[in-house]
Design an enzyme around this catalytic site. Structure first.
Site, PDB file in Angstrom:
ATOM      1  N   HIS A  28      43.949  34.541  55.692  1.00  0.00           N
ATOM      2  CA  HIS A  28      43.065  33.563  56.334  1.00  0.00           C
ATOM      3  C   HIS A  28      43.011  32.277  55.502  1.00  0.00           C
ATOM      4  O   HIS A  28      43.181  31.174  56.026  1.00  0.00           O
ATOM      5  CB  HIS A  28      41.670  34.179  56.478  1.00  0.00           C
ATOM      6  CG  HIS A  28      40.622  33.235  56.939  1.00  0.00           C
ATOM      7  ND1 HIS A  28      40.197  33.178  58.249  1.00  0.00           N
ATOM      8  CD2 HIS A  28      39.885  32.316  56.270  1.00  0.00           C
ATOM      9  CE1 HIS A  28      39.256  32.255  58.357  1.00  0.00           C
ATOM     10  NE2 HIS A  28      39.045  31.716  57.168  1.00  0.00           N
ATOM     11  N   GLU A  29      42.790  32.420  54.200  1.00  0.00           N
ATOM     12  CA  GLU A  29      42.689  31.242  53.335  1.00  0.00           C
ATOM     13  C   GLU A  29      44.043  30.549  53.200  1.00  0.00           C
ATOM     14  O   GLU A  29      44.114  29.323  53.112  1.00  0.00           O
ATOM     15  CB  GLU A  29      42.123  31.623  51.968  1.00  0.00           C
ATOM     16  CG  GLU A  29      40.735  32.247  52.001  1.00  0.00           C
ATOM     17  CD  GLU A  29      39.655  31.400  52.664  1.00  0.00           C
ATOM     18  OE1 GLU A  29      39.852  30.175  52.845  1.00  0.00           O
ATOM     19  OE2 GLU A  29      38.605  31.969  53.012  1.00  0.00           O
TER      20      GLU A  29
ATOM     21  N   HIS B 247      44.251  28.214  55.982  1.00  0.00           N
ATOM     22  CA  HIS B 247      43.603  26.924  55.703  1.00  0.00           C
ATOM     23  C   HIS B 247      44.532  26.014  54.903  1.00  0.00           C
ATOM     24  O   HIS B 247      44.645  24.823  55.186  1.00  0.00           O
ATOM     25  CB  HIS B 247      42.293  27.120  54.945  1.00  0.00           C
ATOM     26  CG  HIS B 247      41.161  27.579  55.796  1.00  0.00           C
ATOM     27  ND1 HIS B 247      40.760  26.920  56.939  1.00  0.00           N
ATOM     28  CD2 HIS B 247      40.328  28.634  55.662  1.00  0.00           C
ATOM     29  CE1 HIS B 247      39.733  27.553  57.472  1.00  0.00           C
ATOM     30  NE2 HIS B 247      39.453  28.609  56.726  1.00  0.00           N
TER      31      HIS B 247
END
Length: 141
Positions: free
Chosen positions: A71-72, A75
């Site tokens: 997920h990060e 980003h």
């Protein structure tokens, strides 16, 4: 967005020969740290002095740590220059656009090397891919 994400993931996997978010982050020069982030924060991504960091809550189960890393990483790849927190209350109940995009990136990355088996439910497919089952309710493919 989805075609762009799929192409981005294919390019990462082709270049680094893995879909493991930890290995990809390392190959991209992103520093991964584990820390106690409290009850509601699963992870965060930030830049400091041109260095990039992913911090993952150290008390999460391994499946969640892997998902949070992916997920990060989403980003980092999708939201250049924006530091975002992956907060449980936002991710589960009212995910913003950037959080939804990072979640979709994570799911696409973790499932990139797997095909659904005949008759396999989405629930079973996500379990086999290591995607936390809570994501099933928000991101049906």
């Amino acid at each position: 967005m989805d075609d762009y994400v799929q192409a981005l993931i294919r390019k990462l996997i082709r270049k680094y020969h893995t879909n493991c978010p930890f290995e990809l982050a390392s190959s991209l020069g992103i520093h991964i740290r584990f820390a106690d982030l409290g009850q509601t924060t699963k992870g965060l991504y930030f830049r400091k002095l041109r260095r990039r960091f992913i911090v993952i809550h150290n008390q999460l189960p391994a499946e969640w740590q892997r998902f949070v890393c992916a997920h990060e990483l989403g980003h980092d790849r999708l939201h250049k220059g924006i530091s975002r927190f992956f907060l449980e209350e936002h991710s589960y109940f009212s995910p913003g656009k950037l959080e939804r995009q990072a979640n979709r990136f994570a799911i696409a990355l973790l499932t990139a090397d797997l095909a659904a088996s005949p008759g396999e439910s989405l629930h079973e497919y996500y379990r086999r891919a290591g995607v936390p089952q809570e994501m099933l309710y928000f991101f049906r493919n």
